[in-house]
Design a protein around this motif. Structure first.
Motif, PDB file in Angstrom:
ATOM      1  N   ARG A   1       1.087  -1.335   0.108  1.00  0.00           N
ATOM      2  CA  ARG A   1       0.197  -0.355  -0.209  1.00  0.00           C
ATOM      3  C   ARG A   1       0.446   1.416  -0.209  1.00  0.00           C
TER       4      ARG A   1
ATOM      5  N   LEU B   1       2.601   1.895  -3.196  1.00  0.00           N
ATOM      6  CA  LEU B   1       1.289   2.464  -4.011  1.00  0.00           C
ATOM      7  C   LEU B   1       0.952   3.397  -4.300  1.00  0.00           C
ATOM      8  N   ALA B   2       0.966   3.999  -2.762  1.00  0.00           N
ATOM      9  CA  ALA B   2       1.321   5.434  -2.253  1.00  0.00           C
ATOM     10  C   ALA B   2       1.811   6.164  -2.666  1.00  0.00           C
TER      11      ALA B   2
ATOM     12  N   LYS C   1       4.569   5.624  -5.130  1.00  0.00           N
ATOM     13  CA  LYS C   1       4.533   5.767  -6.657  1.00  0.00           C
ATOM     14  C   LYS C   1       3.630   6.968  -7.461  1.00  0.00           C
ATOM     15  N   LYS C   2       1.979   6.519  -6.648  1.00  0.00           N
ATOM     16  CA  LYS C   2       1.012   7.532  -7.301  1.00  0.00           C
ATOM     17  C   LYS C   2       1.188   9.008  -6.607  1.00  0.00           C
ATOM     18  N   SER C   3       2.060   9.337  -5.916  1.00  0.00           N
ATOM     19  CA  SER C   3       2.085  10.758  -4.776  1.00  0.00           C
ATOM     20  C   SER C   3       3.192  11.439  -6.556  1.00  0.00           C
ATOM     21  N   ARG C   4       4.050  10.396  -6.825  1.00  0.00           N
ATOM     22  CA  ARG C   4       5.226  10.556  -7.384  1.00  0.00           C
ATOM     23  C   ARG C   4       4.636  11.009  -9.001  1.00  0.00           C
ATOM     24  N   LEU C   5       3.730  10.364  -9.284  1.00  0.00           N
ATOM     25  CA  LEU C   5       3.696  10.425 -10.855  1.00  0.00           C
ATOM     26  C   LEU C   5       2.436  11.766 -10.992  1.00  0.00           C
ATOM     27  N   LYS C   6       1.947  12.143  -9.560  1.00  0.00           N
ATOM     28  CA  LYS C   6       1.035  13.529  -9.847  1.00  0.00           C
ATOM     29  C   LYS C   6       1.683  14.563  -9.689  1.00  0.00           C
TER      30      LYS C   6
ATOM     31  N   GLN D   1       2.959  15.271 -13.401  1.00  0.00           N
ATOM     32  CA  GLN D   1       2.049  15.309 -13.605  1.00  0.00           C
ATOM     33  C   GLN D   1       1.481  17.018 -13.806  1.00  0.00           C
TER      34      GLN D   1
END
Length: 147
Positions: free
Chosen positions: A70, A73-74, A76-81, A84
């Motif tokens: 978890r 994933l969090a 990765k999501k934060s880095r992608l955000k 972006q």
């Protein structure tokens, strides 16, 4: 002249102390309630994060692997955000730069046009002034001759 009263509440387990302060202004004295914190009875505080960190978790346990997954994933999501958002900002900066260049070119064009129009106006105003002055001098001299 100061009075201090102590009251014990039979319904609560906390002891409240009422302090009455004298006022020299002659206004009515207002009692102040101050809870006595020496007696327990408050809520138990939850365990701190530090206490949870100190609890040893088996790295081979299912709970540990789920938490790590978890967390990964969090992250990765934060880095992608974040990436972006940086890309969106860069695109917006480029759009604003292009718009700024267009506006500066428009300002130059309008400034030139204003200069041309001013010159035309001044030329027209001078030609009007030149054409009006001889008539007024001729009419004024004609009036002077008639008198």
């Amino acid at each position: 002249m100061s009075k201090t009263l102590q009251q014990k509440s039979t319904t609560d387990q906390n002891v409240s102390v009422i302090h009455i302060q004298p006022h020299t202004s002659g206004l009515q004295q207002v009692p102040q309630l101050i809870p006595d914190c020496s007696i327990g009875g408050g809520k138990a505080s939850p365990p701190s994060k530090q206490a949870r960190k100190n609890a040893v978790m088996d790295r081979n346990s299912e709970e540990y692997r789920q938490r790590r997954e978890r967390n990964n994933l969090a992250v990765k999501k934060s880095r992608l955000k974040s990436k972006q958002k940086a890309q969106d900002t860069l695109v917006r900066v480029n759009q604003l730069k292009e718009e700024n260049e267009r506006l500066e070119a428009k300002i130059k064009l309008l400034t030139k046009e204003l200069g041309v129009l001013k010159d035309l106006f001044l030329e027209h105003a001078h030609s009007l002034a030149d054409s009006v002055q001889p008539h007024s001098t001729e009419s004024s001299t004609a009036k002077q001759e008639n008198t």
